[in-house]
Design a protein around this motif. Structure first.
Motif, PDB file in Angstrom:
ATOM      1  N   ASN A  88       0.823  -1.206   0.000  1.00  0.00           N
ATOM      2  CA  ASN A  88       0.000   0.000   0.000  1.00  0.00           C
ATOM      3  C   ASN A  88       0.862   1.262   0.000  1.00  0.00           C
ATOM      4  O   ASN A  88       0.629   2.191  -0.752  1.00  0.00           O
ATOM      5  N   VAL A  91       2.493   1.931  -3.414  1.00  0.00           N
ATOM      6  CA  VAL A  91       1.594   2.509  -4.414  1.00  0.00           C
ATOM      7  C   VAL A  91       1.259   3.960  -4.050  1.00  0.00           C
ATOM      8  O   VAL A  91       1.214   4.832  -4.919  1.00  0.00           O
ATOM      9  N   LEU A  92       1.060   4.234  -2.758  1.00  0.00           N
ATOM     10  CA  LEU A  92       0.803   5.624  -2.348  1.00  0.00           C
ATOM     11  C   LEU A  92       1.975   6.518  -2.768  1.00  0.00           C
ATOM     12  O   LEU A  92       1.778   7.634  -3.245  1.00  0.00           O
ATOM     13  N   LEU A  95       1.857   7.224  -6.338  1.00  0.00           N
ATOM     14  CA  LEU A  95       0.806   8.178  -6.674  1.00  0.00           C
ATOM     15  C   LEU A  95       1.211   9.611  -6.357  1.00  0.00           C
ATOM     16  O   LEU A  95       0.823  10.551  -7.036  1.00  0.00           O
ATOM     17  N   ILE A  96       2.015   9.773  -5.296  1.00  0.00           N
ATOM     18  CA  ILE A  96       2.282  11.126  -4.813  1.00  0.00           C
ATOM     19  C   ILE A  96       3.576  11.721  -5.377  1.00  0.00           C
ATOM     20  O   ILE A  96       3.698  12.938  -5.517  1.00  0.00           O
ATOM     21  N   ILE A  99       3.506  14.237  -8.348  1.00  0.00           N
ATOM     22  CA  ILE A  99       2.884  15.520  -8.020  1.00  0.00           C
ATOM     23  C   ILE A  99       3.782  16.335  -7.105  1.00  0.00           C
ATOM     24  O   ILE A  99       3.912  17.542  -7.227  1.00  0.00           O
ATOM     25  N   ARG A 118       4.557   4.398 -11.822  1.00  0.00           N
ATOM     26  CA  ARG A 118       3.781   3.936 -12.970  1.00  0.00           C
ATOM     27  C   ARG A 118       2.572   4.842 -13.207  1.00  0.00           C
ATOM     28  O   ARG A 118       1.729   4.563 -14.027  1.00  0.00           O
ATOM     29  N   PHE A 119       2.508   5.914 -12.408  1.00  0.00           N
ATOM     30  CA  PHE A 119       1.376   6.838 -12.547  1.00  0.00           C
ATOM     31  C   PHE A 119       1.882   8.255 -12.786  1.00  0.00           C
ATOM     32  O   PHE A 119       1.720   9.147 -11.951  1.00  0.00           O
ATOM     33  N   PRO A 120       2.528   8.461 -13.932  1.00  0.00           N
ATOM     34  CA  PRO A 120       3.186   9.744 -14.191  1.00  0.00           C
ATOM     35  C   PRO A 120       2.180  10.860 -14.457  1.00  0.00           C
ATOM     36  O   PRO A 120       0.990  10.611 -14.617  1.00  0.00           O
ATOM     37  N   GLU A 122       0.350  13.722 -16.643  1.00  0.00           N
ATOM     38  CA  GLU A 122      -0.074  13.729 -18.049  1.00  0.00           C
ATOM     39  C   GLU A 122       0.713  14.819 -18.770  1.00  0.00           C
ATOM     40  O   GLU A 122       1.194  15.761 -18.143  1.00  0.00           O
ATOM     41  N   GLU A 125       0.784  18.541 -17.597  1.00  0.00           N
ATOM     42  CA  GLU A 125       0.483  18.648 -16.170  1.00  0.00           C
ATOM     43  C   GLU A 125       1.765  19.013 -15.417  1.00  0.00           C
ATOM     44  O   GLU A 125       2.829  18.484 -15.722  1.00  0.00           O
ATOM     45  N   THR A 131       1.170  17.684  -1.255  1.00  0.00           N
ATOM     46  CA  THR A 131       0.514  16.392  -1.054  1.00  0.00           C
ATOM     47  C   THR A 131      -0.860  16.578  -0.430  1.00  0.00           C
ATOM     48  O   THR A 131      -1.531  15.615  -0.128  1.00  0.00           O
ATOM     49  N   ILE A 156     -10.089  15.848  -7.346  1.00  0.00           N
ATOM     50  CA  ILE A 156      -8.791  16.182  -7.934  1.00  0.00           C
ATOM     51  C   ILE A 156      -8.596  17.693  -8.060  1.00  0.00           C
ATOM     52  O   ILE A 156      -7.503  18.160  -8.337  1.00  0.00           O
TER      53      ILE A 156
END
Ligand SMILES: Cc1cc2nc3c(=O)[nH]c(=O)nc-3n(C[C@H](O)[C@H](O)[C@H](O)COP(=O)(O)O)c2cc1C
Ligand code: SF4
Lengths: 192, 638
Positions: A88, A91-92, A95-96, A99, A118-120, A122, A125, A131, A156
């Motif tokens: 967890n 992945v957090l 995600l962060i 940003i 894996r969550f770049p 866009e 952006e 955070t 968001i």
């Protein structure tokens, strides 16, 4: 009035805590590290970053909880870094990080071996360097009692804003700059 | 109104109200629920009033504007008592005929009756229409019998007798025991046992204790709580007062969303009437029990219905969920013990007290008792609000009550439980609908949404729709829900655009797991359900999208519109209606779509006459080459 003493187990270690304490506080006292982003000793727990997730077992029931908010209980069995928890947190982090590429969570990412997300972002952006941990908002509200920083929008679109009409007190104070770990306030400073 | 000071006063009042009712006197009831408001019931009731005046029948005929009857699709609904003659889709111009023929001469007006689509039989009585006949309208049934603005109507139907029974014949403990024994479960989403929640609040230390009605109802398409609150507010109030008595609470709140002005209005009126008669206030019915109720108008966010968010809002703070591990039943509103229940949950209580736990338990399944109201919508012939005993199968609800799928299309899935519910495929249609069975299938009861989908529905598109809703409605406080849903949506956008990869499905599954595990509140914890359930039952559709095919031919980026030169008869309708002038063609010449200009709005597909059926959607198959400009049509022999 004397507080009741509670005995619980954290990562196999017997820990004594006072009634009303949270699992996070009692772990800290026992020298057990639990990562956090939105926690501050002087502030009420906010429970938003979810990094402090731990597994608690009471009787036959095991679940994931935010240790910054979960009160200690007699006989509670706590695990702070099971496979599920690490997964967890990783992945957090993924995600962060895109940003908010700077801050204490960066070293956490290193510790957990999270190099790339894996969550770049866009195309087009920009990182917000925030955070949304809310420390600045709550610090200004509860400690300074000025309420000069706030949240705006939901989902968001949620962001940190400086309330309009704030004057000199902000220029002189800037304590939120120190409390902000992700760097949002360095970028905001340029807006002053 | 005189304040009632005893159970005898109440019974005398009831007798007096009933004595004034002449059962033979015609009564025209006009459904004035939200659905019928939209189809013009106000004009119909005005027309009735005018016509009665004109024909000097005002004294001889009663008019009653009731709450929602549920068969909203056929509104405005008019039912004429004592014969229960049911007229559907009534227009103001029908009113003079109804008065002169049905009221005066007892004749039926055929074209306003319901016609059974299978047997073609005309049905006269409302309760015999299959949509109603196959339901069990326990909670919702009185809606059609009462004017929600009249407490007397409610009292005439035995209203407030359960409260009187509780206050005078039962101890609070006994009331609690009865609700526990009945095994009533919360209708707001979680299905938590109501009696146990009451008991927790009752036994929790701290005074005062609060009770709250949750009428936030933010699910898109759901309106059962609204219809109850608008149509029969006293039933909710009575349940709440009984609950407060059992719990030992003297202060209650009704949280109604701002967008429900009629619910707010009717609840305000109901509270005032109940105060005037002494059902609310000090020394209720002379029992010594005190209880006050306030209304709180809530902001219009889905997440405001979550218990901690709702309580924060009543406290005057931002309505955001809090990470708390002490149940609100113990530490809720202003940190005091607080019992929050859904509108429908509260409305069940008077029935349980009046009829007993055994009676209640005789309906339903092992784990779920009583009835449940569903909002049945989507690709189903009869849409509306339906109430059925727990345990009825999905097939019975969709086919016997809903009348099946329109246009002979094939059933594909039913989505239950609101936005964070799951999609259930055909093979489970014979599953009984109850809390546990739906959870087992990867969906949930939720608040009772039920959306039927036919073969033309793309399940990836459905997952995208709900994920988009939830990402929009996420409060944004915690990272997994805010950021995780954002990325789930991006991945789904890619997949439906034909840009997805196998790795994207892995990422979806991993995100789903973390969002469920780590999110702060139940919005996030359940938000991956639409994706997880469609991945579970319709994975082949995801895989087809990875190959650039949308099997249901829904996802714009993956379909091409094509005019079959063998079929086109050059009627020119498509070219005339194309918003981007993407279709060229002349008289007697085959029409052709310019794929560069086409925005895939689908108008040509819809508008091409059925007898030609020349426009098709292609996804995955080879797109035939366009015929050269000026190709002559092949006239069809007919
Ligand atoms: C995002 C979210 C939205 C909710 N919305 C509603 C709602 O509109 N109405 C409702 O009764 N319960 C809603 N709930 C459930 C409530 O938190 C609560 O469980 C419920 O009102 C308890 O009543 P019950 O025990 O009678 O079901 C929602 C929960 C979540 C997580
Ligand atoms: S799970 Fe979503 S809605 Fe709930 S607190 Fe977190 S961000 Fe807000």
């Amino acid at each position: 009035m004397r507080m009741k003493t509670i005995t619980l187990e954290i990562d196999g270690k017997e820990v004594k805590a006072e009634e009303g304490m949270t699992v996070l506080q009692s772990a800290k006292n026992a020298g057990i590290e639990i990562p956090t982003l939105c926690y501050h000793e002087k502030l009420e727990p906010y429970g938003a970053c979810r990094f402090c997730l731990v597994e608690v077992t009471k009787g036959k029931k095991t679940r994931l909880v935010a240790s910054c908010c979960y009160p200690v209980e007699e006989g509670l069995v706590v695990k702070t870094s099971t496979k599920r928890i690490i997964k967890n947190r990783k992945v957090l982090l993924e995600l962060i990080l895109p940003i908010a590429p700077t801050g204490a969570h960066k070293s956490l990412a290193e510790k957990y071996g999270v190099k790339e997300s894996r969550f770049p972002l866009e195309p087009g952006e920009e990182p917000s360097y925030c955070t949304l941990c809310g420390l600045c908002v709550h610090y200004c509200d509860k400690i300074k009692k000025w309420n000069a920083v706030g949240f705006q929008g939901r989902g968001i679109d949620r962001k940190i804003v400086l309330m309009s009409g704030i004057g000199d007190q902000c220029i002189d104070c800037r304590e939120c700059y120190d409390i902000c770990d992700a760097g949002k306030f360095i970028t905001l400073a340029e807006e002053f | 109104m005189p304040k009632l000071k005893s159970i005898l006063d109440l019974e005398n009042l009831r007798k007096e109200i009933l004595s004034k009712i002449d059962p033979k006197k015609p009564c025209i009831t006009i459904c004035s629920g939200t659905g019928c408001q939209a189809t013009g019931c106000e004009k119909v009731s005005d027309a009735f009033q005018e016509e009665l005046k004109k024909q000097k029948l005002e004294e001889k005929v009663n008019i009653r504007k009731t709450g929602c009857h549920g068969f909203c699709e056929k509104g405005p609904i008019v039912v004429i008592y004592p014969d229960e003659i049911c007229y559907l889709q009534v227009k103001p111009k029908d009113v003079p005929d109804i008065i002169s023929q049905t009221i005066k001469e007892g004749k039926l007006i055929d074209y306003l009756l319901y016609i059974d689509p299978t047997t073609k039989e005309k049905i006269i009585h409302e309760s015999e229409i299959p949509f109603y006949k196959n339901q069990k309208r326990l909670i919702f049934g009185n809606n059609r019998k009462i004017d929600p603005k009249s407490i007397e109507d409610y009292i005439a139907l035995n209203g407030y007798s359960a409260l009187a029974k509780a206050l005078f014949n039962l101890t609070p403990e006994k009331v609690l025991e009865e609700v526990k024994e009945a095994n009533l479960r919360g209708c707001g989403g979680g299905g938590f046992p109501t009696g146990r929640k009451w008991e927790t609040t009752r036994n929790a230390p701290g005074e005062p204790k609060y009770v709250i009605v949750n009428c936030d109802e933010g699910d898109p398409g759901a309106y059962m709580d609204r219809s109850l609150m608008e149509g029969n507010p006293h039933s909710v109030l009575e349940g709440l007062i009984i609950g407060a008595y059992a719990i030992g609470s003297h202060e209650g709140f009704i949280y109604v969303r701002q967008e429900y002005p009629l619910a707010v209005e009717n609840t305000e009126i109901a509270i005032q009437q109940a105060k005037d008669y002494g059902f609310i206030g000090e020394n209720i019915l002379g029992s010594g029990f005190n209880f006050m109720i306030k209304i709180h108008r809530g902001a219009s966010a889905f997440v405001s219905g979550e218990s901690s968010a709702l309580m924060s809002a009543i406290e005057g703070k931002v309505g955001e969920p809090k990470s708390k591990y002490i149940h609100t039943a113990v530490k809720g509103l202003w940190d005091k013990p607080t019992c929050l229940n859904n509108v429908e949950t509260w409305a069940n209580v008077p029935f349980i007290i009046n009829n007993g736990a055994d009676w209640f338990k005789s309906m339903g399944t092992e784990g779920s008792k009583g009835t449940k109201i569903f909002s049945l919508v989507g690709k189903v012939n009869n849409t509306g609000l339906v109430e059925v005993p727990m345990g009825m199968t999905l097939r019975e609800i969709i086919y016997n009550i809903g009348g099946g799928i329109p246009n002979n299309k094939k059933f594909k899935a039913v989505q239950t439980g609101g936005p964070s519910g799951g999609c259930i495929p055909e093979k489970f249609l014979d599953f009984p609908v109850d809390f546990d069975a739906l959870s087992k299938l990867g969906s949930m009861m939720g608040s009772g949404g039920m959306i039927v989908m036919d073969e033309d529905t793309c399940m990836v598109d459905v997952a995208k729709y709900f994920t988009n809703f939830l990402a929009d409605e996420s409060c944004g406080k915690c990272i997994p829900c805010r950021e995780g849903l954002k990325h789930m949506l991006r991945i789904l956008n890619d997949i439906t655009a034909g840009k997805g990869t196998e790795e994207d499905i892995n990422r979806l599954e991993e995100l789903a797991e973390v969002i469920c595990d780590a999110s702060l509140c139940a919005l996030g914890q359940t938000a991956p359900n639409p994706v997880l359930s469609t991945l579970k039952y319709f994975r082949d559709e995801y895989e087809a999208h990875l190959k650039g095919v949308c099997p249901a031919k829904v996802c714009k980026e993956l379909i091409t519109y094509y005019i079959d030169p063998e079929k086109c008869q050059a009627c020119g309708l498509c070219a005339k209606n194309c918003p981007t002038d993407a279709i060229y063609g002349e008289k007697k010449m085959v029409h052709v779509i310019d794929k560069e200009k086409c925005i895939k709005c689908g108008i040509c597909f819809e508008i091409c006459p059925d007898k030609f059926n020349a426009v098709s959607k292609i996804s995955g198959d080879v797109i035939p080459l366009d015929v050269p400009k000026g190709t002559k049509i092949k006239p069809q022999k007919r």
